[in-house]
Design a protein around this motif. Structure first.
Motif, PDB file in Angstrom:
ATOM      1  N   THR A  83     -17.948   7.215  -7.825  1.00 35.87           N
ATOM      2  CA  THR A  83     -19.250   6.619  -7.506  1.00 35.87           C
ATOM      3  C   THR A  83     -19.729   7.024  -6.126  1.00 35.87           C
ATOM      4  O   THR A  83     -20.751   6.527  -5.655  1.00 35.87           O
ATOM      5  N   GLY A  84     -19.009   7.900  -5.463  1.00 36.21           N
ATOM      6  CA  GLY A  84     -19.439   8.335  -4.146  1.00 36.21           C
ATOM      7  C   GLY A  84     -19.042   7.379  -3.057  1.00 36.21           C
ATOM      8  O   GLY A  84     -18.164   6.544  -3.242  1.00 36.21           O
ATOM      9  N   GLY A  85     -19.699   7.490  -1.939  1.00 34.47           N
ATOM     10  CA  GLY A  85     -19.370   6.667  -0.798  1.00 34.47           C
ATOM     11  C   GLY A  85     -18.775   7.488   0.325  1.00 34.47           C
ATOM     12  O   GLY A  85     -18.204   8.559   0.106  1.00 34.47           O
ATOM     13  N   ARG A  86     -18.913   6.970   1.475  1.00 33.22           N
ATOM     14  CA  ARG A  86     -18.408   7.677   2.661  1.00 33.22           C
ATOM     15  C   ARG A  86     -16.881   7.710   2.637  1.00 33.22           C
ATOM     16  O   ARG A  86     -16.241   6.701   2.336  1.00 33.22           O
ATOM     17  N   PRO A  87     -16.287   8.829   2.953  1.00 32.90           N
ATOM     18  CA  PRO A  87     -14.810   8.901   2.969  1.00 32.90           C
ATOM     19  C   PRO A  87     -14.241   7.964   4.032  1.00 32.90           C
ATOM     20  O   PRO A  87     -14.834   7.807   5.104  1.00 32.90           O
ATOM     21  N   ALA A  88     -13.137   7.350   3.715  1.00 30.92           N
ATOM     22  CA  ALA A  88     -12.553   6.354   4.610  1.00 30.92           C
ATOM     23  C   ALA A  88     -11.441   6.960   5.455  1.00 30.92           C
ATOM     24  O   ALA A  88     -10.776   7.905   5.033  1.00 30.92           O
ATOM     25  N   ALA A  89     -11.245   6.384   6.621  1.00 31.30           N
ATOM     26  CA  ALA A  89     -10.115   6.784   7.463  1.00 31.30           C
ATOM     27  C   ALA A  89      -8.826   6.336   6.802  1.00 31.30           C
ATOM     28  O   ALA A  89      -8.804   5.368   6.026  1.00 31.30           O
ATOM     29  N   ARG A  90      -7.742   7.052   7.106  1.00 29.66           N
ATOM     30  CA  ARG A  90      -6.471   6.732   6.475  1.00 29.66           C
ATOM     31  C   ARG A  90      -5.442   6.319   7.513  1.00 29.66           C
ATOM     32  O   ARG A  90      -5.460   6.803   8.651  1.00 29.66           O
ATOM     33  N   PHE A  91      -4.507   5.488   7.113  1.00 34.52           N
ATOM     34  CA  PHE A  91      -3.546   4.933   8.058  1.00 34.52           C
ATOM     35  C   PHE A  91      -2.143   4.898   7.464  1.00 34.52           C
ATOM     36  O   PHE A  91      -1.961   4.938   6.243  1.00 34.52           O
ATOM     37  N   CYS A 146       0.835  -1.207   0.000  1.00 37.15           N
ATOM     38  CA  CYS A 146       0.000   0.000   0.000  1.00 37.15           C
ATOM     39  C   CYS A 146       0.867   1.252   0.000  1.00 37.15           C
ATOM     40  O   CYS A 146       1.908   1.302   0.656  1.00 37.15           O
ATOM     41  N   THR A 147       0.419   2.252  -0.728  1.00 38.28           N
ATOM     42  CA  THR A 147       1.057   3.567  -0.701  1.00 38.28           C
ATOM     43  C   THR A 147       0.474   4.350   0.465  1.00 38.28           C
ATOM     44  O   THR A 147      -0.743   4.462   0.600  1.00 38.28           O
ATOM     45  N   GLU A 148       1.332   4.848   1.310  1.00 42.81           N
ATOM     46  CA  GLU A 148       0.853   5.595   2.477  1.00 42.81           C
ATOM     47  C   GLU A 148       0.432   7.007   2.075  1.00 42.81           C
ATOM     48  O   GLU A 148       1.111   7.615   1.241  1.00 42.81           O
ATOM     49  N   PRO A 149      -0.630   7.529   2.700  1.00 40.89           N
ATOM     50  CA  PRO A 149      -1.526   6.804   3.604  1.00 40.89           C
ATOM     51  C   PRO A 149      -2.501   5.955   2.830  1.00 40.89           C
ATOM     52  O   PRO A 149      -2.785   6.234   1.668  1.00 40.89           O
ATOM     53  N   PHE A 150      -2.994   4.906   3.469  1.00 39.98           N
ATOM     54  CA  PHE A 150      -3.907   3.991   2.796  1.00 39.98           C
ATOM     55  C   PHE A 150      -5.151   3.768   3.657  1.00 39.98           C
ATOM     56  O   PHE A 150      -5.155   4.080   4.853  1.00 39.98           O
ATOM     57  N   THR A 151      -6.176   3.218   3.028  1.00 36.99           N
ATOM     58  CA  THR A 151      -7.423   2.951   3.746  1.00 36.99           C
ATOM     59  C   THR A 151      -7.560   1.450   4.025  1.00 36.99           C
ATOM     60  O   THR A 151      -6.845   0.629   3.445  1.00 36.99           O
TER      61      THR A 151
END
Lengths: 257, 257
Positions: B219-227, B170-175
């Motif tokens: 397509t939308g959707g709730r934004p995700a937290a990032r890590f 994964c490229t940081e930050p990732f969900t």
DNA sequence: TCAATAGTGTCTTTTAGACATTATATG
DNA sequence: CATATAATGTCTAAAAGACACTATTGA
């Protein structure tokens, strides 16, 4: 391998091929005797590190594949040819200065053997309990063999969790208690006999029942059922060793900002 | 290594030291792009196997340790030097006839990399989806590289179960969803997003929350937290991949004779 | 008899898997 | 509004850990 002078051409003295290197194999041969994990070491009689104990090893010959070379190294030092019930590649060590004689890359192998009936040749090859090699003074192994041994022991501990290789330490036929003592010796922790029995007996293909029963020891006890190694190679579910808690708070959900 | 003429002396032409061998490193560099597991290959421009695709590799030079050699082989072929987020030794291959030029022992490494922004040099290095290499015809890899690749993929699949190395793709930050898609691509199975979230979020030290939130796709959707990657290296408990039942009857207790 | 070891069963806690529900974005 | 994705919660089944109990030996 396989790379010839291409894009990033090599400027040094080794243009087309790399320079030549010695390749050896070394074997971390482990066994369990008297509830103790032991490793086979040989005493070096020539420099470098003359007089030191070392893992059994040998040079790889022309036309010889790596694993047969490891098997031969083990057979030569341990006396018994068919000693090991399991032999697998561990890791390769090639630090430039690991051997004072020059560039020597070694492919380390890991062997599991039932406790050998006789204590090897007794001459310059011996099984050592791992505790003998741990303390500050103790014996200092030749080359980087202490690191190789440590990697081998850790690999063995992990293998017992997910594979059926614990049985490779047992002389057939064996009992459930003998297999449990193998786990206890390799992991260094006591295991509940009843829970352990439940796990191994519910793993299909791990154990094959053998007709007779074991004869109890001098302290008595009910005779135990005997088994041979079954066809299973992986454990499902795994038998996980008790964990020293890796990170502080167990099961702490995240609190994203 | 380390073995000099001792008890079982070598009778052949190679008495004291083994004969000389070429040592190389080859890298199985994996990445996940568009929910697909991909491997980096380079086209050979010289015999043997000229025109074939092969794993990036190079000869090990004098004074050069193995892992830096692997890192350099990867950097030279992939363009980006700091490409891989993880590099570990895979296995060593030394069958006598594996290279027609002579005895060449190769130490294979396994690299995990986030999907590279640009598609490599495009010239004679390319990322291949694993599906492209499986079918009967497809591309035939040079030397024994198909076997090395298969070992690398299997190692990667196993590593994701017990280690935190999935984040290396994964490229940081990732969900959490990005990490889940890595698991799905490597294992080739769909995973339940909710159960997956519960596992990774309850593993201490695996993920570090990063302030912002991801921007949703078209397509939308709730934004995700990032890590970001946390300090944990092992997963407890592991995230086991769905198992193709290994042996017939699950949970069949033994019936000792 | 007792001590020791083998084997079975029961209970509780933990974890996995399936799936409902709510929250927040795009169009 | 509908749709898509994120995040949380609930329920059930499986597995792990602790431990009581019975079975069969030697002394």
């Amino acid at each position: 391998m396989d790379r010839s002078g291409s894009p990033a051409a090599e400027p040094g003295s080794d243009t087309r091929h790399g320079f030549s290197t010695q390749v050896t194999v070394d074997v971390v041969a482990l066994t369990v005797r008297a509830d103790r994990l032991e490793v086979l070491l040989v005493r070096r009689d020539e420099p470098p590190h003359a007089g030191c104990w070392a893992l059994p090893g040998r040079f790889v010959r022309d036309g010889e594949d790596l694993e047969p070379a490891a098997a031969r190294a083990l057979a030569e030092k341990a006396g018994a040819p068919g000693l090991a019930a399991h032999l697998e590649q561990l890791r390769t060590y090639g630090a430039p200065e690991r051997d004072p004689r020059g560039r020597v890359v070694t492919v380390a192998y890991l062997a599991f053997a039932p406790a050998p009936p006789s204590v090897a040749g007794a001459l310059d090859a011996r099984w050592f309990g791992l505790a003998e090699l741990q303390p500050p003074g103790a014996h200092r192994l030749a080359f980087d063999h202490a690191a190789i041994l440590a990697d081998g022991v850790e690999r063995a501990r992990a293998k017992l969790e997910y594979s059926s290789l614990g049985t490779a330490f047992c002389t057939e036929p064996f009992t459930a208690a003998e297999l449990r003592r193998v786990y206890e010796a390799v992991w260094g922790v006591p295991l509940d006999p009843r829970n352990f029995w439940r796990k191994i007996s519910s793993t299909p293909g791990l154990l094959l029942a053998v007709p007779g029963r074991s004869i109890p020891g001098p302290t008595g006890g009910r005779p135990a059922a005997r088994f041979r190694r079954g066809p299973a190679t992986v454990l499902h579910p795994p038998i996980l060793r008790p964990q020293p808690d890796p990170y502080p708070p167990p099961h702490t959900p995240l609190s994203p900002a």
